[in-house]
Design an enzyme around this catalytic site. Structure first.
Site, PDB file in Angstrom:
ATOM      1  N   SER B 153       0.841  -1.192   0.000  1.00 31.78           N
ATOM      2  CA  SER B 153       0.000   0.000   0.000  1.00 31.78           C
ATOM      3  C   SER B 153       0.884   1.252   0.000  1.00 31.78           C
ATOM      4  O   SER B 153       1.772   1.357  -0.851  1.00 31.78           O
ATOM      5  CB  SER B 153      -0.939  -0.049   1.205  1.00 31.78           C
ATOM      6  OG  SER B 153      -2.008   0.840   1.054  1.00 31.78           O
ATOM      7  N   ARG B 223     -11.876   6.861   9.239  1.00 31.55           N
ATOM      8  CA  ARG B 223     -11.390   5.485   9.294  1.00 31.55           C
ATOM      9  C   ARG B 223     -12.426   4.507   8.755  1.00 31.55           C
ATOM     10  O   ARG B 223     -12.101   3.553   8.053  1.00 31.55           O
ATOM     11  CB  ARG B 223     -11.037   5.135  10.739  1.00 31.55           C
ATOM     12  CG  ARG B 223     -10.624   3.699  10.971  1.00 31.55           C
ATOM     13  CD  ARG B 223      -9.352   3.340  10.226  1.00 31.55           C
ATOM     14  NE  ARG B 223      -8.821   2.061  10.655  1.00 31.55           N
ATOM     15  CZ  ARG B 223      -7.731   1.504  10.135  1.00 31.55           C
ATOM     16  NH1 ARG B 223      -7.063   2.109   9.166  1.00 31.55           N
ATOM     17  NH2 ARG B 223      -7.290   0.351  10.568  1.00 31.55           N
ATOM     18  N   ASP B 320      -8.447  -6.554  -4.975  1.00 36.20           N
ATOM     19  CA  ASP B 320      -8.076  -5.248  -4.430  1.00 36.20           C
ATOM     20  C   ASP B 320      -8.599  -4.168  -5.376  1.00 36.20           C
ATOM     21  O   ASP B 320      -8.140  -4.048  -6.503  1.00 36.20           O
ATOM     22  CB  ASP B 320      -6.544  -5.183  -4.322  1.00 36.20           C
ATOM     23  CG  ASP B 320      -6.036  -3.890  -3.689  1.00 36.20           C
ATOM     24  OD1 ASP B 320      -6.831  -2.947  -3.515  1.00 36.20           O
ATOM     25  OD2 ASP B 320      -4.834  -3.834  -3.368  1.00 36.20           O
ATOM     26  N   HIS B 353      -7.982  -5.279  -0.612  1.00 35.46           N
ATOM     27  CA  HIS B 353      -6.676  -4.670  -0.363  1.00 35.46           C
ATOM     28  C   HIS B 353      -6.030  -5.239   0.898  1.00 35.46           C
ATOM     29  O   HIS B 353      -4.817  -5.455   0.953  1.00 35.46           O
ATOM     30  CB  HIS B 353      -6.874  -3.161  -0.223  1.00 35.46           C
ATOM     31  CG  HIS B 353      -5.600  -2.398  -0.048  1.00 35.46           C
ATOM     32  ND1 HIS B 353      -4.603  -2.388  -0.995  1.00 35.46           N
ATOM     33  CD2 HIS B 353      -5.150  -1.606   0.968  1.00 35.46           C
ATOM     34  CE1 HIS B 353      -3.597  -1.625  -0.573  1.00 35.46           C
ATOM     35  NE2 HIS B 353      -3.914  -1.139   0.618  1.00 35.46           N
ATOM     36  N   ASP B 354      -6.840  -5.477   1.905  1.00 34.16           N
ATOM     37  CA  ASP B 354      -6.364  -6.021   3.179  1.00 34.16           C
ATOM     38  C   ASP B 354      -5.604  -7.336   3.049  1.00 34.16           C
ATOM     39  O   ASP B 354      -4.864  -7.706   3.965  1.00 34.16           O
ATOM     40  CB  ASP B 354      -7.565  -6.269   4.100  1.00 34.16           C
ATOM     41  CG  ASP B 354      -7.523  -5.371   5.326  1.00 34.16           C
ATOM     42  OD1 ASP B 354      -6.712  -4.434   5.334  1.00 34.16           O
ATOM     43  OD2 ASP B 354      -8.301  -5.624   6.258  1.00 34.16           O
TER      44      ASP B 354
END
Lengths: 381, 381
Positions: B153, B223, B320, B353-354
């Site tokens: 990232s 967040r 992602d 993405h995680d």
């Protein structure tokens, strides 16, 4: 940011003193439904098309919006000689229950003559409640069967609810860029928008009007977040890319310059708060979140349409990631399971969810063709 | 929501009194870089791997985080007998410039001995500034050439900046789930997060510490929004779907029940504000937004790597959508254009993405294999 409360305009409406029994068990009375019509109802009252609007839409589908002065929101689809041709069809569009353009919603008095408004205490509204309210309006207009019900996004959810609740009253149904349930990701995006509204100190527990303000910053953040989901990455890149544009008025010291995409989003946010009510936003996003046709039918989506004689045209857009084609496909499969009459078209577009509102010739040709065929089958002149 | 300011922990660090000339033209002095190391530097100082952390990461890549007590954030990749094997390699991880875990950032005094903190007035930091600060640390550790630089990232952006700024100092580079520029959509998501922070009345123009509070609600909304982008729709559906979970504590009247995905997001938001500084969030998201390697090289991404002898392993994850495979492919193409040594692997995963932080055996095998081969080429014992 603009803190002025929304003006109360006297929108054309019908009042139903008996009210409506909501899914939550409460009777909402009196009920007021604001609406607009276009074109002429024919002698046997068989040429009516109901248009259902999306989350932040309104009844002004084919004419200038009186509050913003902006052009008709679906003027490229609905109007004289348009795919939904008001020279041929009688078009009805109503503000949804829970909305802020004249139908009963958070800005309505709790009871006739009361000074106190519902605000955040309005009983929860479902998509089906919205549809039942529209049915009362259609009844009042003495229309037994709608030739068609058409809508995109949340409007598409209403189309599905119409076809499921009142199959005999819907000859043709056109759910566009929609889904039979709201996905976890979509609920999540709605929730951050709501949290932004709750976090605004001008929200005052949902009673902001008592303080002469609106939670404009929170509502703007909610709109900005949602707006990103209406566009595709390709559309954002084509429109803005990484272009810089002027200075960052909000925080000149830290950031200096700002990206064009940021100015655009800020504009989307700040213009939205001048035309929409925060409690309506909470109420309607929640209605979408709770929409789940299969769950309402014992887990079987097909059961929602069993025996239906409605003709369906499902439309999705290839780059729509809010209501992706996969969700329309689930719908098509369920309709096929009960041998419904269904066409399914995926329009190739890189404009994202917003495509359904834009000038997409393939989409417009598809709708015009489908309605023409259905009119013939219905024996419409 | 928790309003307690972040505690100031005494993190292991190096101080550079001469400071650093930032891209914006300001000299930031003194400079402090907080970092951790794992494993043993070999005799010829050739086995060092620098790990670059993502937006909200920190230097505690392979051990418990002292503030939260949570396990190492990349403990499945970095540690004894892990793909980045601390029995073999000497691993360094530094808190980024602009961060809030001990490196110079918004919580640092404006000058030595000053009572006044930088706050939102910290000069803008770029990804390249972060990398130059890391280079000063690496020099201080008397390491001339890093065996590898690895990051995901925003950490991947730093890896790219390392390979571009200091090609002779990077034997191997592993940019994971990243891109050579931040897309319009990603800038847009960052911007709504920032607007949520600005909208929080406890932000106090960025000087919230003077009031003994933190803009926790705004930071939590930021967040929450970002967190949605870290997951795939499939992951959200699998984890939560449309499951309901208890009551909606935030607004019991309007909504009654709430979805599990909402509770999850709320938890992500509220735990984040207990470990992260809002001004750091503003500063670092902005650094990501301004990252654009091609623009820094006259519009040619390939030029950023011309003549490079670094061995690259690019990794993307199929689901992602924040840093999609297409962006890694752009990078691969540019590296091929200058005949760089590059491997490119797309890992099939539905975790979004995680995935780069999760237990993805294919990813881990790929990294271990690449590093093993590179170690042989580098003549590492």
């Amino acid at each position: 940011m603009d803190q002025t409360p929304l003006p109360q305009i006297n929108h054309q409406h019908e009042t139903f003193t008996e009210g409506l029994l909501l899914d939550c068990g409460t009777v909402l009375a009196p009920l007021q439904i604001a609406y607009r019509t276009y074109g002429t109802l024919n002698a046997d009252r068989s040429n009516a098309i109901l248009i259902c609007h999306a989350l932040t839409g309104d009844q002004y589908v084919a004419e200038q919006q009186p509050l913003t002065g902006k052009p008709a929101w679906w003027g490229n689809l609905v109007g004289p000689a348009k795919p939904v041709d008001t020279n041929r069809y009688f078009v009805i569009c109503a503000n949804v229950l829970g909305g802020c353009m004249g139908s009963t919603g958070p800005r309505s008095p709790r009871s006739t003559g009361s000074e106190d408004l519902w605000g955040i205490d309005l009983p929860p509204i479902t998509i089906q409640d919205m549809v039942r309210a529209q049915k009362m309006l259609v009844n009042r207009l003495q229309i037994t069967r709608l030739f068609a019900v058409v809508g995109g996004s949340m409007g598409g959810m209403q189309v599905l609810a119409w076809a499921s609740l009142f199959p005999e009253a819907v000859f043709a149904a056109v759910p566009v860029a929609t889904a039979p349930y709201h996905s976890a990701q979509n609920i999540a995006f709605h929730e951050v928008g709501r949290q932004a509204i709750f976090a605004d100190p001008d929200f005052f527990g949902g009673r902001y009007w008592e303080h002469g303000v609106v939670p404009s910053r929170g509502l703007a953040v909610a709109r900005m977040t949602a707006h990103i989901t209406y566009l595709s990455e390709a559309a954002l890149t084509r429109k803005f890319g990484r272009r810089l544009q002027g200075n960052n008025a909000l925080s000149p010291v830290l950031f200096g310059e700002r990206f064009a995409v940021e100015s655009y989003l800020e504009h989307q946010g700040s213009s939205f708060v001048r035309r929409f009510d925060a409690n309506s936003y909470l109420c309607i996003t929640r209605a979408m979140d709770f929409f789940d046709l299969a769950a309402d039918h014992g887990g079987s989506l097909a059961s929602a349409f069993r025996g239906s004689r409605t003709r369906f045209l499902l439309v999705s857009f290839s780059s729509d990631w809010l209501f992706p084609t996969t969700e329309s496909r689930i719908l098509a499969r369920a309709l096929n399971q009960v041998a419904a009459n269904v066409s399914f078209v995926e329009i190739i577009s890189d404009k994202g969810h917003d495509a359904f509102l834009l000038d997409e010739p393939d989409f417009h040709r598809t709708v015009a063709g489908f309605l023409g065929g259905a009119a013939e089958a219905a024996g419409l002149k």
